[in-house]
Design an enzyme around this catalytic site. Structure first.
Site, mmCIF file in Angstrom:
data_model
loop_
_atom_site.group_PDB
_atom_site.id
_atom_site.type_symbol
_atom_site.label_atom_id
_atom_site.label_comp_id
_atom_site.label_asym_id
_atom_site.label_seq_id
_atom_site.Cartn_x
_atom_site.Cartn_y
_atom_site.Cartn_z
ATOM 1 C CG ASN A 10 -1.750 1.220 1.379
ATOM 2 O OD1 ASN A 10 -1.758 2.065 0.479
ATOM 3 N ND2 ASN A 10 -2.461 1.339 2.486
ATOM 4 C CE LYS A 12 -0.280 3.148 4.767
ATOM 5 N NZ LYS A 12 -0.187 3.211 6.214
ATOM 6 C CG HIS A 96 -5.894 1.843 5.178
ATOM 7 N ND1 HIS A 96 -5.465 2.791 6.080
ATOM 8 C CD2 HIS A 96 -4.876 0.965 5.032
ATOM 9 C CE1 HIS A 96 -4.227 2.477 6.449
ATOM 10 N NE2 HIS A 96 -3.847 1.385 5.829
ATOM 11 C CD GLU A 98 -3.045 5.400 6.682
ATOM 12 O OE1 GLU A 98 -3.039 5.397 5.437
ATOM 13 O OE2 GLU A 98 -2.117 4.901 7.367
ATOM 14 C CD GLU A 168 -3.451 -2.441 7.235
ATOM 15 O OE1 GLU A 168 -2.360 -2.690 6.716
ATOM 16 O OE2 GLU A 168 -4.075 -1.394 7.028
ATOM 17 N N GLY A 174 2.590 2.365 10.746
ATOM 18 C CA GLY A 174 3.564 3.452 10.612
ATOM 19 C C GLY A 174 4.233 3.818 11.925
ATOM 20 C CB SER A 214 5.375 -1.639 11.960
ATOM 21 O OG SER A 214 4.993 -0.295 12.151
#
Ligand code: 13P
Length: 255
Positions: A10, A12, A96, A98, A168, A174, A214
């Site tokens: 991904n 992003k 996702h 985000e 996730e 991250g 991560s």
């Protein structure tokens, strides 16, 4: 039960079309036609076409990071499944964290997208996962259950072969902080148990459940060796061809 591993990058909001082409070509030249692991790269909308051309003829597959659940029309800033199919995208990341956090996407909206992706022959990678606050409040399994069943509402069993789930944990994304293999396995097993309840064992055993947060070459082997971890959805480490290819190598070794 052997499930084919998936290693999906991904990207992003990173990589211009030219940078994306370069990265995708490097990965394609390393993995060549080896299709023992499903390798997917998910660039931004503007880089999809160029990356698609760069991976043509290789075993790599293309994914998008979003879609809008309508065929076409006045939806400024959005892209339809038909547009994604036109650049040969086979996967789309949906739900996702985000997008849930910054764009307010609800389970119901994610569900609409999952169904529309399937109707339009694009495989959704449905992302679910708890925040740190929810984990500390012991709500992980409940949150994951709500997001999973919400995202899959009215999705028929015959479509499940085309659905990929990505667990996730939001606190690991991250952050350089990864769930331990045992923590991840516990949640993956509970996801598979929910799928078994909803669709029966034969179908649940075939669904690939990826871990994301991560994941990098240093921790991949121990995560990928867990019974219910069938690959990774990789952010940071997918932006570098060496790290990403090392992850593919780990998945091949675990196969
Ligand atoms: P990182 O690998 O950068 O933690 O991102 C994970 C992720 O969000 C993939 O979708």
């Amino acid at each position: 039960m052997s499930r084919k591993y998936v290693i999906a990058g991904n990207w992003k909001m990173n990589k211009t079309p030219e940078e994306g082409r370069e990265l995708a070509s490097e990965i394609a030249s390393i993995i060549s036609k080896d299709a023992s692991v499903d390798v997917v790269v998910c660039p931004s909308f503007v880089a999809l076409d160029r990356v698609s051309q760069a991976i043509e003829g290789s075993a790599m597959k293309l994914g998008a990071q979003n879609l809008y659940p309508k065929t076409n029309g006045a939806y400024t800033g959005e892209a339809s499944p038909e547009m994604l199919r036109a650049v040969f995208a086979k996967y789309v990341i949906l739900g996702h964290s985000e997008r849930r956090e910054y764009f307010g996407e609800s389970d119901a909206f994610v569900n609409e997208k999952v169904k529309f992706a399937l109707e339009n022959l694009i495989s959704p990678i449905l992302c679910i996962g708890e925040t740190l606050e929810q984990r500390e409040a012991n709500e992980t399994l409940e949150v994951v259950k709500t997001q999973l069943l919400g995202g899959l509402e009215d999705v028929e069993s015959q479509s499940m072969g085309n659905v990929v789930i990505a667990y996730e944990p939001v606190w690991a994304i991250g952050a350089g902080k990864t769930a331990t293999p045992e923590m991840a396995q516990e949640v993956h097993a509970s996801i598979r148990a929910l799928l078994t309840e909803k669709y029966g064992e034969a179908i649940a055993e075939k669904v690939r459940i990826l871990y994301g947060g991560s994941m990098k070459p240093a921790n991949a082997d121990s995560l990928l060796s867990q019974t219910d971890i069938d690959g990774g959805l990789i952010g940071g480490a997918s932006l570098d061809s060496k790290s990403f290819c090392d992850l593919i190598q780990s998945a091949r070794a675990a196969s």
